[in-house]
Each structure stands twice: as structure tokens, then as C-alpha cells.
Write a protein that holds these residues in place. Structure first.
Motif, PDB file in Angstrom:
ATOM      1  N   SER A 152      -4.724   0.076  -7.535  1.00 26.99           N
ATOM      2  CA  SER A 152      -6.215   0.173  -7.348  1.00 26.99           C
ATOM      3  C   SER A 152      -6.561   1.093  -5.957  1.00 26.99           C
ATOM      4  CB  SER A 152      -6.747  -0.998  -7.019  1.00 26.99           C
ATOM      5  OG  SER A 152      -6.405  -1.921  -5.943  1.00 26.99           O
ATOM      6  N   MET A 153      -7.629   1.496  -5.705  1.00 21.95           N
ATOM      7  CA  MET A 153      -8.025   2.242  -4.682  1.00 21.95           C
ATOM      8  C   MET A 153      -9.128   1.674  -4.242  1.00 21.95           C
ATOM      9  SD  MET A 153      -7.433   6.216  -5.791  1.00 21.95           S
ATOM     10  CE  MET A 153      -7.907   6.062  -7.570  1.00 21.95           C
ATOM     11  N   THR A 174      -3.881   6.903   2.297  1.00 24.09           N
ATOM     12  CA  THR A 174      -2.829   6.033   2.045  1.00 24.09           C
ATOM     13  C   THR A 174      -2.895   4.448   2.317  1.00 24.09           C
ATOM     14  OG1 THR A 174      -1.434   6.540   3.930  1.00 24.09           O
ATOM     15  CG2 THR A 174      -1.224   8.257   2.041  1.00 24.09           C
ATOM     16  N   TYR A 202       1.013  -1.291  -0.021  1.00 22.22           N
ATOM     17  CA  TYR A 202      -0.048  -0.108   0.201  1.00 22.22           C
ATOM     18  C   TYR A 202       0.824   1.171   0.081  1.00 22.22           C
ATOM     19  CZ  TYR A 202      -3.824  -3.230   0.841  1.00 22.22           C
ATOM     20  OH  TYR A 202      -4.835  -4.173   0.549  1.00 22.22           O
ATOM     21  N   VAL A 237       0.327   3.402  -9.018  1.00 21.69           N
ATOM     22  CA  VAL A 237      -1.055   3.142  -8.410  1.00 21.69           C
ATOM     23  C   VAL A 237      -1.731   1.730  -9.154  1.00 21.69           C
ATOM     24  CG1 VAL A 237      -3.556   3.748  -8.163  1.00 21.69           C
ATOM     25  CG2 VAL A 237      -1.494   5.228  -7.748  1.00 21.69           C
ATOM     26  N   THR A 284      -5.249   4.637 -12.308  1.00 14.79           N
ATOM     27  CA  THR A 284      -4.680   3.183 -12.443  1.00 14.79           C
ATOM     28  C   THR A 284      -3.549   3.304 -13.466  1.00 14.79           C
ATOM     29  OG1 THR A 284      -6.545   2.110 -11.646  1.00 14.79           O
ATOM     30  CG2 THR A 284      -4.847   0.665 -12.888  1.00 14.79           C
ATOM     31  N   ASN A 328      -5.386   2.826   1.885  1.00 13.74           N
ATOM     32  CA  ASN A 328      -6.307   2.183   0.920  1.00 13.74           C
ATOM     33  C   ASN A 328      -5.949   2.191  -0.466  1.00 13.74           C
ATOM     34  OD1 ASN A 328      -8.355   1.259   2.759  1.00 13.74           O
ATOM     35  ND2 ASN A 328      -8.642   3.154   3.496  1.00 13.74           N
ATOM     36  N   ILE A 329      -4.785   2.561  -0.793  1.00 11.57           N
ATOM     37  CA  ILE A 329      -4.205   2.882  -2.102  1.00 11.57           C
ATOM     38  C   ILE A 329      -3.228   1.651  -2.585  1.00 11.57           C
ATOM     39  CG2 ILE A 329      -3.135   4.235  -3.860  1.00 11.57           C
ATOM     40  CD1 ILE A 329      -4.431   6.567  -2.310  1.00 11.57           C
ATOM     41  N   GLU A 351     -12.703   8.675  -4.205  1.00 10.87           N
ATOM     42  CA  GLU A 351     -11.932   7.786  -5.236  1.00 10.87           C
ATOM     43  C   GLU A 351     -11.975   8.926  -6.478  1.00 10.87           C
ATOM     44  OE1 GLU A 351     -11.967   3.656  -7.364  1.00 10.87           O
ATOM     45  OE2 GLU A 351     -12.335   3.680  -5.427  1.00 10.87           O
TER      46      GLU A 351
END
Length: 78
Positions: free
Chosen positions: A16-17, A65, A2, A14, A34, A67-68, A24
Motif C-alpha cells: 500500500s501507499m 520511500t 516500508y 508493494v 499494489t 510511506n510505501i 500516489e
């Protein structure tokens, strides 16, 4: 891995989020999509970081941060 796990000076891409819909979409509008390359410029405390994204600096909090999902960047211009 992450975004919160990337050290200062590290670069990642990146994947996914997993964030609330509006947040988002807002990050996507700012250029975080992405495949976008992100550089970590600084860290403040637990997970709070300053990143460089498409030539612009952003500060992101821990709840964002963590969750990314990212992968380490390869080479100079992915």
C-alpha cells in the motif's frame, strides 16, 4: 515494513501507499501498483534509493520511500 527499510539487492512487493493523492496516482501511472515487485538497486544517504520497477529505474526520496508499505518478495517471479 516500508520501502526505506529494504537493503541494496533486496526485492519486495508493494502492499500500500500512504502518499498525497496526486503523487500516489503518478506512481501508479508509472507502474507502482499494489502487488508490483520492486528491486532496490542502490541507496544514497537517508532513505533515498534507486529502484527497478517493471524494467525501469526510478529514484525515490525519503519522504516517498517511508510511506510505501511493502513485504518481502518470495521466489523468482511473484
Amino acid at each position: 515494513m516500508y520501502l526505506k527499510d529494504i537493503p541494496i539487492g533486496g526485492e519486495c512487493v508493494v502492499e500500500s501507499m500512504d502518499l498525497p493523492f496526486e503523487l500516489e496516482r503518478r506512481l501508479e501511472a508509472l507502474g507502482m501498483t499494489t502487488g508490483t515487485r520492486v528491486s532496490v538497486l542502490n541507496r544514497k544517504g537517508k532513505g533515498i534509493m534507486i529502484i527497478k520497477l517493471r524494467g525501469t529505474r526510478f529514484a525515490l526520496g525519503y519522504n516517498i520511500t517511508r510511506n510505501i508499505k511493502v513485504r518481502e518478495a518470495e521466489g523468482n517471479g511473484e
